[in-house]
Scaffold this active site. Structure first.
Site: not given
Length: 151
Positions: A57, A59, A82, A84, A87
């Protein structure tokens, strides 16, 4: 709500630029930046499609590129969308105290979960981040559902 600094505005724009690069590569448009004050530590983007890695992902890619850090306690993580739960858990695990979110309209993520654990979360509602994610969801609904594990 926290007032954004010039560095915050610069880094959320860089997170958007990473998201756009991911979109242009055929991936999920989610970008992230890690910074300490006005110093860039790392930047990354969702690489699930590009690398065939379900955990890559935005992040996670950014934090991986940051390498080992002795402490994250003075850092801010910027993300175009935002986070998940995976993360979010990493943010908590690393004790990152502040997260600036480009948008939470297309995916609410877990801002309250972070706040309950002492993380300052600022949602910017950046129109570019919102529009890019809306376009992605419209054009690639199957990939979006796979990314959020609803496929």
């Amino acid at each position: 709500m926290s007032v954004l600094t010039d560095a915050d505005r610069r880094f959320i724009r860089l997170a958007y630029d990473e998201a756009l690069a991911g979109f242009n590569e055929g991936g999920c448009p989610i970008g992230s930046v890690l910074a300490e004050g006005d110093r860039l530590i790392a930047q990354g983007r969702n690489q699930r499609v590009q690398k065939g890695d379900p955990i890559a992902h935005g992040e996670m890619d950014c934090l991986r590129k940051a390498g080992r850090q002795k402490s994250y306690r003075k850092m801010t993580l910027y993300t175009s969308l935002s986070p998940c739960m995976m993360c979010t858990g990493t943010i908590i695990q690393f004790s990152i105290p502040r997260v600036i979110v480009g948008e939470a309209r297309n995916f609410a993520g877990n801002p309250e979960f972070l706040r309950e654990r002492g993380v300052e979360v600022v949602i910017v509602d950046d129109p570019d981040c919102i529009a890019l994610m809306e376009r992605f969801i419209r054009e690639q609904p199957e990939l979006w559902n796979e990314d959020i594990a609803e496929g």
